[in-house]
Motif scaffolding. Structure first.
Motif, PDB file in Angstrom:
ATOM      1  N   PRO A   1      -4.512   3.994  -1.880  1.00 58.91           N
ATOM      2  CA  PRO A   1      -4.887   3.028  -2.923  1.00 58.91           C
ATOM      3  C   PRO A   1      -6.168   2.264  -2.606  1.00 58.91           C
ATOM      4  CG  PRO A   1      -2.759   2.447  -1.950  1.00 58.91           C
ATOM      5  CD  PRO A   1      -3.177   3.732  -1.340  1.00 58.91           C
ATOM      6  N   VAL A   2      -6.394   1.954  -1.339  1.00 62.50           N
ATOM      7  CA  VAL A   2      -7.625   1.240  -0.971  1.00 62.50           C
ATOM      8  C   VAL A   2      -8.849   2.118  -1.216  1.00 62.50           C
ATOM      9  CG1 VAL A   2      -8.907   0.248   0.967  1.00 62.50           C
ATOM     10  CG2 VAL A   2      -6.509  -0.347   0.626  1.00 62.50           C
ATOM     11  N   THR A   3      -8.755   3.396  -0.880  1.00 67.54           N
ATOM     12  CA  THR A   3      -9.860   4.327  -1.124  1.00 67.54           C
ATOM     13  C   THR A   3     -10.156   4.445  -2.615  1.00 67.54           C
ATOM     14  OG1 THR A   3      -9.277   5.568   0.863  1.00 67.54           O
ATOM     15  CG2 THR A   3     -10.675   6.689  -0.748  1.00 67.54           C
ATOM     16  N   LEU A   4      -9.102   4.550  -3.428  1.00 63.71           N
ATOM     17  CA  LEU A   4      -9.309   4.625  -4.873  1.00 63.71           C
ATOM     18  C   LEU A   4      -9.934   3.343  -5.415  1.00 63.71           C
ATOM     19  CD1 LEU A   4      -6.043   6.388  -6.061  1.00 63.71           C
ATOM     20  CD2 LEU A   4      -8.364   7.300  -6.110  1.00 63.71           C
ATOM     21  N   LEU A   5      -9.521   2.211  -4.896  1.00 62.42           N
ATOM     22  CA  LEU A   5     -10.085   0.938  -5.341  1.00 62.42           C
ATOM     23  C   LEU A   5     -11.560   0.836  -4.972  1.00 62.42           C
ATOM     24  CD1 LEU A   5      -9.154  -1.584  -6.811  1.00 62.42           C
ATOM     25  CD2 LEU A   5      -8.642  -2.608  -4.608  1.00 62.42           C
TER      26      LEU A   5
ATOM     27  N   ARG B   1     -21.107   3.056 -13.764  1.00 64.23           N
ATOM     28  CA  ARG B   1     -21.220   4.322 -14.486  1.00 64.23           C
ATOM     29  C   ARG B   1     -20.045   4.554 -15.430  1.00 64.23           C
ATOM     30  NH1 ARG B   1     -22.452   7.444  -9.148  1.00 64.23           N
ATOM     31  NH2 ARG B   1     -24.417   6.475  -8.649  1.00 64.23           N
ATOM     32  N   ALA B   2     -18.852   4.268 -14.948  1.00 68.11           N
ATOM     33  CA  ALA B   2     -17.639   4.520 -15.747  1.00 68.11           C
ATOM     34  C   ALA B   2     -16.627   3.427 -15.447  1.00 68.11           C
ATOM     35  CB  ALA B   2     -17.070   5.894 -15.403  1.00 68.11           C
ATOM     36  N   LYS B   3     -16.500   2.475 -16.360  1.00 64.27           N
ATOM     37  CA  LYS B   3     -15.594   1.357 -16.114  1.00 64.27           C
ATOM     38  C   LYS B   3     -14.143   1.667 -16.463  1.00 64.27           C
ATOM     39  CE  LYS B   3     -17.390  -0.650 -20.316  1.00 64.27           C
ATOM     40  NZ  LYS B   3     -18.153  -1.712 -20.870  1.00 64.27           N
ATOM     41  N   VAL B   4     -13.896   2.660 -17.292  1.00 61.95           N
ATOM     42  CA  VAL B   4     -12.536   2.986 -17.698  1.00 61.95           C
ATOM     43  C   VAL B   4     -11.650   3.395 -16.507  1.00 61.95           C
ATOM     44  CG1 VAL B   4     -11.115   4.524 -19.121  1.00 61.95           C
ATOM     45  CG2 VAL B   4     -13.209   3.533 -20.061  1.00 61.95           C
ATOM     46  N   PRO B   5     -12.130   4.246 -15.574  1.00 63.81           N
ATOM     47  CA  PRO B   5     -11.253   4.574 -14.433  1.00 63.81           C
ATOM     48  C   PRO B   5     -10.874   3.352 -13.593  1.00 63.81           C
ATOM     49  CG  PRO B   5     -13.025   6.171 -14.582  1.00 63.81           C
ATOM     50  CD  PRO B   5     -13.336   5.080 -15.561  1.00 63.81           C
ATOM     51  N   LEU B   6     -11.780   2.410 -13.409  1.00 68.07           N
ATOM     52  CA  LEU B   6     -11.450   1.221 -12.633  1.00 68.07           C
ATOM     53  C   LEU B   6     -10.447   0.348 -13.371  1.00 68.07           C
ATOM     54  CD1 LEU B   6     -11.874  -0.433 -10.086  1.00 68.07           C
ATOM     55  CD2 LEU B   6     -13.761  -1.588 -11.219  1.00 68.07           C
TER      56      LEU B   6
ATOM     57  N   GLY C   1       0.820  -1.217   0.000  1.00 71.37           N
ATOM     58  CA  GLY C   1       0.000   0.000   0.000  1.00 71.37           C
ATOM     59  C   GLY C   1       0.847   1.258   0.000  1.00 71.37           C
ATOM     60  N   HIS C   2       1.908   1.244   0.773  1.00 72.95           N
ATOM     61  CA  HIS C   2       2.822   2.387   0.808  1.00 72.95           C
ATOM     62  C   HIS C   2       3.464   2.596  -0.564  1.00 72.95           C
ATOM     63  CE1 HIS C   2       6.602   4.536   1.481  1.00 72.95           C
ATOM     64  NE2 HIS C   2       5.997   5.101   2.521  1.00 72.95           N
ATOM     65  N   SER C   3       3.907   1.508  -1.189  1.00 70.42           N
ATOM     66  CA  SER C   3       4.541   1.613  -2.512  1.00 70.42           C
ATOM     67  C   SER C   3       3.569   2.152  -3.551  1.00 70.42           C
ATOM     68  CB  SER C   3       5.072   0.253  -2.948  1.00 70.42           C
ATOM     69  OG  SER C   3       6.050  -0.203  -2.054  1.00 70.42           O
ATOM     70  N   LEU C   4       2.340   1.646  -3.540  1.00 71.08           N
ATOM     71  CA  LEU C   4       1.348   2.131  -4.502  1.00 71.08           C
ATOM     72  C   LEU C   4       1.034   3.605  -4.271  1.00 71.08           C
ATOM     73  CD1 LEU C   4      -1.056  -0.931  -4.691  1.00 71.08           C
ATOM     74  CD2 LEU C   4       0.490  -0.110  -6.470  1.00 71.08           C
TER      75      LEU C   4
ATOM     76  N   MET D   1      -2.279  -0.564 -10.535  1.00 72.47           N
ATOM     77  CA  MET D   1      -1.924  -1.346  -9.356  1.00 72.47           C
ATOM     78  C   MET D   1      -1.236  -2.666  -9.725  1.00 72.47           C
ATOM     79  SD  MET D   1      -5.170  -0.829  -6.895  1.00 72.47           S
ATOM     80  CE  MET D   1      -4.856   0.095  -5.409  1.00 72.47           C
ATOM     81  N   LEU D   2      -1.593  -3.252 -10.849  1.00 69.40           N
ATOM     82  CA  LEU D   2      -0.996  -4.521 -11.245  1.00 69.40           C
ATOM     83  C   LEU D   2       0.381  -4.348 -11.904  1.00 69.40           C
ATOM     84  CD1 LEU D   2      -4.164  -6.296 -12.664  1.00 69.40           C
ATOM     85  CD2 LEU D   2      -2.914  -6.909 -10.583  1.00 69.40           C
ATOM     86  N   GLY D   3       0.590  -3.217 -12.550  1.00 74.34           N
ATOM     87  CA  GLY D   3       1.850  -2.966 -13.260  1.00 74.34           C
ATOM     88  C   GLY D   3       3.092  -3.187 -12.420  1.00 74.34           C
ATOM     89  N   PRO D   4       3.213  -2.506 -11.284  1.00 78.54           N
ATOM     90  CA  PRO D   4       4.444  -2.675 -10.493  1.00 78.54           C
ATOM     91  C   PRO D   4       4.385  -3.834  -9.505  1.00 78.54           C
ATOM     92  CG  PRO D   4       3.120  -0.929  -9.548  1.00 78.54           C
ATOM     93  CD  PRO D   4       2.409  -1.391 -10.804  1.00 78.54           C
TER      94      PRO D   4
END
Length: 177
Positions: A144-148, A157-162, A104-107, A169-172
């Motif tokens: 990151p948890v709040t954004l998730l 409503r908008a799937k692109v932001p998710l 979580g800190h890294s993200l 989050m998966l990249g690194p």
């Protein structure tokens, strides 16, 4: 990027009832070549799975069947990378309970760098020991948890932001310890 594009084109062709396997296997070969040049690319298998599930909304069994060869290649790459570059023995062992907080800190750190790209460098000196000694260790995971959670709430409503958040989050993930 070409491997991701080939995967997505193959999915679209498959949904249209057209022949998709040559493009899919070309994407798989591109994925394997990408891992030979940079092993951190192994998280691409999870990224295309997230795009497929969240954006194309295919059933998870279909997605799993499509990404399984990529996951196998990624596992082989991870095992080989672990063999070639074993973990440092002079680093203090990290307790299991601390790993999610360090991730979580890294993200949160990478998200801050995306929002404010100041003082970029090759090594930020963020070892597990350093992170665990900082006060941010206990609260950085909140961002990151709040954004998730927010992405999940607004998914209909908008799937692109998710999808973008999942890719971020998966990249690194391979380098997060």
């Amino acid at each position: 990027i070409c491997a991701i594009l080939a995967y997505l084109v193959a999915v679209r062709r498959r949904e249209a009832g057209r022949r998709s396997w040559p493009i899919y296997w070309a994407g798989t070969a591109l994925f394997a070549l990408a891992m030979l040049s940079k092993p951190s690319v192994m998280t691409t298998a999870a990224m295309v799975g997230a795009i497929d599930l969240l954006f194309f909304r295919r059933r998870w069994k279909s997605v799993l069947a499509w990404i399984t060869p990529w996951l196998i290649l990624a596992a082989v790459c991870a095992a080989y990378a672990r063999y070639i570059q074993p973990p440092s023995h002079n680093a203090a062992p990290m307790p299991l309970w601390a790993r999610p907080l360090i991730v979580g800190h890294s993200l949160a750190f990478y998200l801050a760098k995306v929002c404010w790209p100041a003082k970029l460098g090759i090594d930020y000196g963020l070892s597990a020991d350093t992170v665990m000694k900082s006060a941010a260790f206990w609260v950085a995971w909140i961002m990151p948890v709040t954004l998730l959670i927010a992405g999940g709430l607004y998914y209909r409503r908008a799937k692109v932001p998710l999808v973008a958040l999942a890719i971020f989050m998966l990249g690194p993930f391979a380098m997060l310890g």
